[in-house]
Design a protein around this motif. Sequence first.
Motif, PDB file in Angstrom:
ATOM      1  N   GLU A 146      14.232  69.994  68.012  1.00 20.52           N
ATOM      2  CA  GLU A 146      15.560  70.597  68.092  1.00 20.52           C
ATOM      3  C   GLU A 146      16.407  69.901  69.147  1.00 20.52           C
ATOM      4  OE1 GLU A 146      15.091  74.690  68.883  1.00 20.52           O
ATOM      5  OE2 GLU A 146      14.551  75.240  66.825  1.00 20.52           O
ATOM      6  N   ASP A 192       8.713  71.820  65.760  1.00 21.78           N
ATOM      7  CA  ASP A 192      10.136  72.020  65.457  1.00 21.78           C
ATOM      8  C   ASP A 192      10.950  72.209  66.730  1.00 21.78           C
ATOM      9  OD1 ASP A 192       9.511  71.830  62.816  1.00 21.78           O
ATOM     10  OD2 ASP A 192       9.587  73.982  62.395  1.00 21.78           O
ATOM     11  N   GLY A 193      10.361  72.913  67.721  1.00 23.19           N
ATOM     12  CA  GLY A 193      11.067  73.129  68.978  1.00 23.19           C
ATOM     13  C   GLY A 193      11.336  71.841  69.719  1.00 23.19           C
ATOM     14  N   THR A 197      -0.316  81.580  57.282  1.00 23.96           N
ATOM     15  CA  THR A 197       0.351  82.606  58.082  1.00 23.96           C
ATOM     16  C   THR A 197      -0.677  83.612  58.599  1.00 23.96           C
ATOM     17  OG1 THR A 197       0.767  83.861  56.064  1.00 23.96           O
ATOM     18  CG2 THR A 197       2.507  82.381  56.816  1.00 23.96           C
ATOM     19  N   LEU A 204       3.217  74.328  64.352  1.00 29.74           N
ATOM     20  CA  LEU A 204       4.405  73.858  63.628  1.00 29.74           C
ATOM     21  C   LEU A 204       5.692  74.268  64.337  1.00 29.74           C
ATOM     22  CD1 LEU A 204       3.257  74.621  59.970  1.00 29.74           C
ATOM     23  CD2 LEU A 204       3.258  72.421  61.144  1.00 29.74           C
ATOM     24  N   SER A 205       5.729  75.474  64.885  1.00 31.60           N
ATOM     25  CA  SER A 205       6.942  75.898  65.594  1.00 31.60           C
ATOM     26  C   SER A 205       7.131  75.097  66.875  1.00 31.60           C
ATOM     27  CB  SER A 205       6.869  77.398  65.911  1.00 31.60           C
ATOM     28  OG  SER A 205       5.759  77.685  66.748  1.00 31.60           O
ATOM     29  N   VAL A 217      12.170  70.987  59.838  1.00 34.82           N
ATOM     30  CA  VAL A 217      11.605  72.326  59.657  1.00 34.82           C
ATOM     31  C   VAL A 217      10.227  72.207  59.027  1.00 34.82           C
ATOM     32  CG1 VAL A 217      11.869  74.562  58.531  1.00 34.82           C
ATOM     33  CG2 VAL A 217      13.883  73.370  59.398  1.00 34.82           C
ATOM     34  N   HIS A 218       9.248  72.887  59.631  1.00 39.91           N
ATOM     35  CA  HIS A 218       7.900  72.989  59.076  1.00 39.91           C
ATOM     36  C   HIS A 218       7.606  74.469  58.815  1.00 39.91           C
ATOM     37  CE1 HIS A 218       7.814  69.126  61.197  1.00 39.91           C
ATOM     38  NE2 HIS A 218       6.831  68.779  60.384  1.00 39.91           N
ATOM     39  N   GLU A 219       7.212  74.798  57.585  1.00 44.58           N
ATOM     40  CA  GLU A 219       6.866  76.170  57.243  1.00 44.58           C
ATOM     41  C   GLU A 219       5.348  76.274  57.093  1.00 44.58           C
ATOM     42  OE1 GLU A 219       9.564  77.931  54.184  1.00 44.58           O
ATOM     43  OE2 GLU A 219      10.240  75.850  54.027  1.00 44.58           O
ATOM     44  N   ALA A 271       1.066  78.366  62.404  1.00 50.78           N
ATOM     45  CA  ALA A 271       2.477  78.544  62.768  1.00 50.78           C
ATOM     46  C   ALA A 271       2.766  78.127  64.198  1.00 50.78           C
ATOM     47  CB  ALA A 271       2.879  80.003  62.548  1.00 50.78           C
ATOM     48  N   ALA A 272       1.854  78.403  65.123  1.00 55.26           N
ATOM     49  CA  ALA A 272       2.123  78.085  66.526  1.00 55.26           C
ATOM     50  C   ALA A 272       2.344  76.594  66.724  1.00 55.26           C
ATOM     51  CB  ALA A 272       0.955  78.573  67.396  1.00 55.26           C
TER      52      ALA A 272
END
Length: 653
Positions: A505, A501-502, A527, A497-498, A521-523, A494-495
Amino acid sequence: MARSAAKVPAAKPQHLASDPGASVWVSANAGTGKTYVLVLRVLRLLLQDGVRPEQILCLTYTKAAAAEMKNRVLKELRKWAVAEEDDLRRMLKEACGEPADDETLARARRLFAQTLDAHGGLKIYTLHAFCERLLHRFPLEADVPPSFRVLDEVETRLLMNAAIDEVLARASDGGASPLSDSLATVIAETGEERFRSLIEAILARRDELRAISRLSTDAGRVGEAEELALRRLMGVGHGRSVADSLRDTAAALTDGEIDAMLPVLAEGQKTDRTLADRLSAARYASDGAERARRMEQAFLTQAGAPRKRICTKAVSDGHPDVDDRLGKAAAFVATLAAERAAMRVAAATGALITLAEAMLDAYSRAKSALAALDFSDLIEKADNLLNRTGAAAWVLYKLDYGIDHILVDESQDTSPAQWRVVSALVQEFFAGAGAREELRTLFAVGDEKQSIYSVQGARPEEVQRKGRDFKSRAEGAGRRWHPVPLTVSYRSVAAILSAVDGVFELPAARPGIAFGPEPIVHEPYRTGQPGLVDVWPVEEPPPVEDAPAFEPNRAGTGRGVSPEEALARRIAATVRNWIDTGEELRPGRHIRAADILILLRQRAPLARPLIRALKDAGVPVAGADRLRLAEHIAVKDMTALGDFVLLPEDDLS
């Protein structure tokens, strides 16, 4: 299948994408299982009653991808053929999302043998390989030699270099010709150092060159026509020449106007007096070209832009008429300078196209003598065969009863010409009342963010346009259509991918990556797993020392290490620190050197200093994954030894 539907949150979109009863357009992020979905769709198509292996055509971009896909399909079919009944029911439920009846079980067990026995086997090709097969099947209709062969990259490069050398020899033989004029024009603008790379760059876009040629009414003067078109596009007046523009620049101010301005400027500040000196030089220039050059020095910066302020506030306040006239003259000179720049661009582009056309003609003659085609020819000839020749209807009719399901992989790297080939193949799929009764589907998957083949004509923005086009055709024919986004990444935590995405943006980061209003968006599938994105400051080059007098060999030496060396040492020190301090990869598990993978955008210039820094820090490292054999020091030593053995007088070796 490798992944259980009960475990995968993305199972629903993946099963929707692999639905064999609908045409599907998939937008997939990196690591979301594109190959998995492709394989799953092929398997579900094969399970459909009445669909034979030879009715499915899969088009991939590389041979490696085609081989991997074929192997994965056959591996799964082989498992189905020998699995216990309970295991087979479980695998089919995972693949199809619903329980399988006895008839489906029996069909699944037969598929492996049916696929192996299918005429030609599974049709999983690169698009180039498919076009090659198509041209071999219809050589007369495509106007290609029936026994043509395909040049590999080395042969293509050798033939192209020979064609370049032939045209350059003709252009530099001393005679007056369009080729020699074009060569002189291009060399004057680029210099000899960049000339070869520029020629190779334009020849790499020969699809666009051929398109330009098709638009020209005079095949022998394509470069001239393009020059005229560019002049019109950039607003250069008809019949205008560089001499005309220079004459007008020289007349931006009359002698009388300059004479009246000089005393006013001489009373101003330093910049005003500098302007006066430049205008005086223009006033007494030896000829019109020199006067124009002096006018540009007076009114324009070295970059060719108008100066922000022509004269100081004291002059402009005391003599507003002088300030106004100087401002108008500066704008006029800047406009004419831009006009001449446009003329040079148009002339150089036309000359470059003239040379490139001649080189492509020589290259085509060389290929014809060998009865050979290159990879670009395969796409062009197939496009012509299916869309432009009088035999197109016949060819499509013959193909129509052989292909019912088309899958396109890596759609973001498909060029417009390649899309035209695909569009021709599927045009009968959505022909409404005229379509065949059998179910016929199109599937495409890609990620515009991963497009890497723009040099080969790929246009990632074309993916969305083609998707809208196919959607309207499918819905108009009453066919089911699914647009499916795959956003769950199985590869990264997650770190990471976020962080991605950041970055995207920010509006400034989106052009060239996203071509629609939808956010990127990447999910994460992984997790709860740790991750960290640490952005280091850029390593700046060390300051450069001036060379001492009479010691030119010391010119350009810095006071520190290079940015590459500094970054390599920092990476090595960080890794060494992780190992020495017992940094935990996860609770109870310390980091080892083998856990670390260092990815570089390209090997040069960081790979060698990085390996050296890691070794100096005592970090075990696998070493370079690739080396140039002839450049390795051990090979050079052996070569020198061989030279000495053959010629002992060779003292240097």
